[in-house]
Design an enzyme around this catalytic site. Sequence first.
Site, PDB file in Angstrom:
ATOM      1  N   THR A  25      33.119 -14.568  23.348  1.00 42.38           N
ATOM      2  CA  THR A  25      33.255 -15.672  24.377  1.00 42.38           C
ATOM      3  C   THR A  25      33.170 -15.086  25.823  1.00 42.38           C
ATOM      4  O   THR A  25      32.847 -15.504  26.646  1.00 42.38           O
ATOM      5  CB  THR A  25      34.336 -16.445  23.966  1.00 42.38           C
ATOM      6  OG1 THR A  25      34.051 -16.798  22.690  1.00 42.38           O
ATOM      7  CG2 THR A  25      34.545 -17.810  24.953  1.00 42.38           C
TER       8      THR A  25
ATOM      9  N   HIS B 281      14.248 -20.550  22.775  1.00 42.38           N
ATOM     10  CA  HIS B 281      15.696 -20.247  22.966  1.00 42.38           C
ATOM     11  C   HIS B 281      16.593 -21.338  23.520  1.00 42.38           C
ATOM     12  O   HIS B 281      16.278 -21.546  24.686  1.00 42.38           O
ATOM     13  CB  HIS B 281      15.704 -18.984  23.661  1.00 42.38           C
ATOM     14  CG  HIS B 281      14.900 -17.998  23.057  1.00 42.38           C
ATOM     15  ND1 HIS B 281      15.641 -16.908  22.318  1.00 42.38           N
ATOM     16  CD2 HIS B 281      13.677 -17.752  22.748  1.00 42.38           C
ATOM     17  CE1 HIS B 281      14.668 -16.179  21.769  1.00 42.38           C
ATOM     18  NE2 HIS B 281      13.407 -16.374  22.233  1.00 42.38           N
TER      19      HIS B 281
ATOM     20  N   ARG C 291      13.239 -10.425  21.888  1.00 40.97           N
ATOM     21  CA  ARG C 291      12.033 -10.474  22.819  1.00 40.97           C
ATOM     22  C   ARG C 291      11.753  -9.339  23.449  1.00 40.97           C
ATOM     23  O   ARG C 291      10.761  -9.031  23.886  1.00 40.97           O
ATOM     24  CB  ARG C 291      12.036 -11.701  23.717  1.00 40.97           C
ATOM     25  CG  ARG C 291      12.256 -13.109  23.192  1.00 40.97           C
ATOM     26  CD  ARG C 291      11.156 -13.508  22.155  1.00 40.97           C
ATOM     27  NE  ARG C 291      11.320 -14.780  21.655  1.00 40.97           N
ATOM     28  CZ  ARG C 291      10.371 -15.406  20.918  1.00 40.97           C
ATOM     29  NH1 ARG C 291       9.260 -14.782  20.317  1.00 40.97           N
ATOM     30  NH2 ARG C 291      10.751 -16.709  20.335  1.00 40.97           N
TER      31      ARG C 291
HETATM   32  C1  LIG Z   1       9.047 -12.721  16.344  1.00 41.70           C
HETATM   33  C2  LIG Z   1       9.279 -14.016  16.249  1.00 41.70           C
HETATM   34  C3  LIG Z   1       8.333 -15.160  15.666  1.00 41.70           C
HETATM   35  C4  LIG Z   1       8.615 -16.358  15.866  1.00 41.70           C
HETATM   36  N1  LIG Z   1       7.820 -17.231  15.163  1.00 41.70           N
HETATM   37  C5  LIG Z   1       7.985 -18.588  15.010  1.00 41.70           C
HETATM   38  C6  LIG Z   1       7.181 -19.368  14.118  1.00 41.70           C
HETATM   39  O1  LIG Z   1       6.135 -18.923  13.691  1.00 41.70           O
HETATM   40  N2  LIG Z   1       7.382 -20.746  14.520  1.00 41.70           N
HETATM   41  C7  LIG Z   1       8.283 -21.279  15.033  1.00 41.70           C
HETATM   42  O2  LIG Z   1       8.751 -22.632  15.019  1.00 41.70           O
HETATM   43  N3  LIG Z   1       9.410 -20.369  15.612  1.00 41.70           N
HETATM   44  C8  LIG Z   1       9.204 -19.002  15.573  1.00 41.70           C
HETATM   45  N4  LIG Z   1      10.057 -18.160  16.165  1.00 41.70           N
HETATM   46  C9  LIG Z   1      11.191 -19.007  16.999  1.00 41.70           C
HETATM   47  C10 LIG Z   1      12.446 -18.626  16.116  1.00 41.70           C
HETATM   48  O3  LIG Z   1      12.476 -19.453  14.966  1.00 41.70           O
HETATM   49  C11 LIG Z   1      13.934 -19.029  16.935  1.00 41.70           C
HETATM   50  O4  LIG Z   1      13.558 -20.676  17.209  1.00 41.70           O
HETATM   51  C12 LIG Z   1      13.931 -18.500  18.541  1.00 41.70           C
HETATM   52  O5  LIG Z   1      13.740 -17.112  18.112  1.00 41.70           O
HETATM   53  C13 LIG Z   1      15.120 -18.540  19.054  1.00 41.70           C
HETATM   54  O6  LIG Z   1      16.242 -18.010  18.362  1.00 41.70           O
HETATM   55  P1  LIG Z   1      17.723 -18.754  18.566  1.00 41.70           P
HETATM   56  O7  LIG Z   1      17.654 -19.842  17.644  1.00 41.70           O
HETATM   57  O8  LIG Z   1      18.637 -17.461  17.710  1.00 41.70           O
HETATM   58  O9  LIG Z   1      17.940 -18.911  19.853  1.00 41.70           O
HETATM   59  P2  LIG Z   1      18.850 -19.917  20.636  1.00 41.70           P
HETATM   60  O10 LIG Z   1      18.254 -21.118  20.569  1.00 41.70           O
HETATM   61  O11 LIG Z   1      18.917 -19.464  22.052  1.00 41.70           O
HETATM   62  O12 LIG Z   1      20.045 -19.888  20.008  1.00 41.70           O
HETATM   63  C14 LIG Z   1      21.064 -18.964  20.235  1.00 41.70           C
HETATM   64  C15 LIG Z   1      22.069 -18.902  18.871  1.00 41.70           C
HETATM   65  O13 LIG Z   1      22.711 -20.169  18.958  1.00 41.70           O
HETATM   66  C16 LIG Z   1      22.999 -20.700  17.580  1.00 41.70           C
HETATM   67  N5  LIG Z   1      22.303 -21.981  17.560  1.00 41.70           N
HETATM   68  C17 LIG Z   1      21.320 -22.656  18.377  1.00 41.70           C
HETATM   69  N6  LIG Z   1      20.884 -23.757  17.865  1.00 41.70           N
HETATM   70  C18 LIG Z   1      21.570 -24.006  16.770  1.00 41.70           C
HETATM   71  C19 LIG Z   1      21.433 -24.893  15.813  1.00 41.70           C
HETATM   72  N7  LIG Z   1      20.676 -26.162  15.962  1.00 41.70           N
HETATM   73  N8  LIG Z   1      22.027 -24.856  14.864  1.00 41.70           N
HETATM   74  C20 LIG Z   1      22.732 -23.843  14.724  1.00 41.70           C
HETATM   75  N9  LIG Z   1      22.979 -22.587  15.208  1.00 41.70           N
HETATM   76  C21 LIG Z   1      22.451 -22.989  16.586  1.00 41.70           C
HETATM   77  C22 LIG Z   1      22.315 -19.634  16.772  1.00 41.70           C
HETATM   78  O14 LIG Z   1      23.559 -18.884  16.390  1.00 41.70           O
HETATM   79  C23 LIG Z   1      21.528 -18.777  17.585  1.00 41.70           C
HETATM   80  O15 LIG Z   1      21.182 -17.755  17.178  1.00 41.70           O
HETATM   81  C24 LIG Z   1       9.705 -17.077  16.307  1.00 41.70           C
HETATM   82  C25 LIG Z   1      10.750 -16.144  16.797  1.00 41.70           C
HETATM   83  C26 LIG Z   1      10.451 -14.723  17.074  1.00 41.70           C
HETATM   84  C27 LIG Z   1      11.323 -13.795  17.872  1.00 41.70           C
END
Ligand SMILES: Cc1cc2nc3c(=O)[nH]c(=O)nc-3n(C[C@H](O)[C@H](O)[C@H](O)COP(=O)(O)OP(=O)(O)OC[C@H]3O[C@@H](n4cnc5c(N)ncnc54)[C@H](O)[C@@H]3O)c2cc1C
Length: 264
Positions: free
Chosen positions: A91, A115, A225
């Site tokens: 935090t 993100h 990323r």
């Molecule tokens: C190499 C790579 C390939 C990918 N390929 C695809 C693909 O083919 N298709 C596709 O649709 N996406 C794809 N993604 C996107 C991936 O699924 C994530 O949506 C994206 O990387 C955002 O990650 P995040 O949720 O950790 O980030 P953020 O949305 O910034 O969230 C940060 C953190 O907050 C928490 N959080 C946020 N929202 C929620 C929620 N609703 N519930 C619970 N916890 C939450 C989690 O701890 C999360 O790690 C890809 C990503 C990468 C890096």
Amino acid sequence: MAVKIIDQHGEVEFIEHWGSDERIIESARMSTGGGFKGWGCLRCTKCGAGFGDAPQYSLIENPHIGCGGNIEHIAGDEKLLAYLWNNQHTTPFEMAGATFEIEAPIFVFREWHRHRTQSYSEASARYIPLANKNYMPTLERIKSGVMLAAGNRQAQGVVKLDESWAAQWLDRLQEVYDHAQSVYELGVNSGVPKELARLCVPVARYSRMRASTDLLNWLRFLKLRCTRYAPGAQWEIRQYADAIENELCLRFPRTMRLFVDGAL
Ligand SMILES: Cc1cc2nc3c(=O)[nH]c(=O)nc-3n(C[C@H](O)[C@H](O)[C@H](O)COP(=O)(O)OP(=O)(O)OC[C@H]3O[C@@H](n4cnc5c(N)ncnc54)[C@H](O)[C@@H]3O)c2cc1C
């Protein structure tokens, strides 16, 4: 000043940051009434002269020539910063953050906008005409993509590139861009609303946005990323993430040192 990314159009511009490594410590100690107590340093035990950060220790004479006192190392709050970091006490890292302005192709934004913890403000193609700027990969980029794809499933079994065909494909791509632009202009000039005239533009078309979030969520973004931590992420978004990492290293050097050494 904007940093140029991926081609002549791509940009990352640092807008502002808030907080600092010190503020992270302060917020962590708030609950106990403490505050930032200072970073570690070298100090003469006799005259109290300071000699900056510990890494310079070997360069400092001991005893201190000025007064004959000893040089001692005073431990500082980097210890607490590392403790917070290593124990996932995250935090306090939300008490700092940064905003960037980014010019990138729409396909990069589609990846970026996943993100969800970042705030975005994007230029509206409903109101302002889209500039005729499209991302054009180089032949080198295509070649390196084929090599990467050989290690995963993106090339769908094709792992050898015919360079002359690829060069022809790039020419065809430019034709598509030119055609899309002429259809777009025809629409705008004949009174089709911009929100509909844009339907023909490719995902290679450049758009502009501001992205803002706290330091913790920038670090999560970088983890997924940046080239350093996520070499499998698409090359184009990695170039943007790498530029943002460089900028954050300038603003939050102590936190970023912990991040770079161990990631999150
Ligand atoms: C190499 C790579 C390939 C990918 N390929 C695809 C693909 O083919 N298709 C596709 O649709 N996406 C794809 N993604 C996107 C991936 O699924 C994530 O949506 C994206 O990387 C955002 O990650 P995040 O949720 O950790 O980030 P953020 O949305 O910034 O969230 C940060 C953190 O907050 C928490 N959080 C946020 N929202 C929620 C929620 N609703 N519930 C619970 N916890 C939450 C989690 O701890 C999360 O790690 C890809 C990503 C990468 C890096």
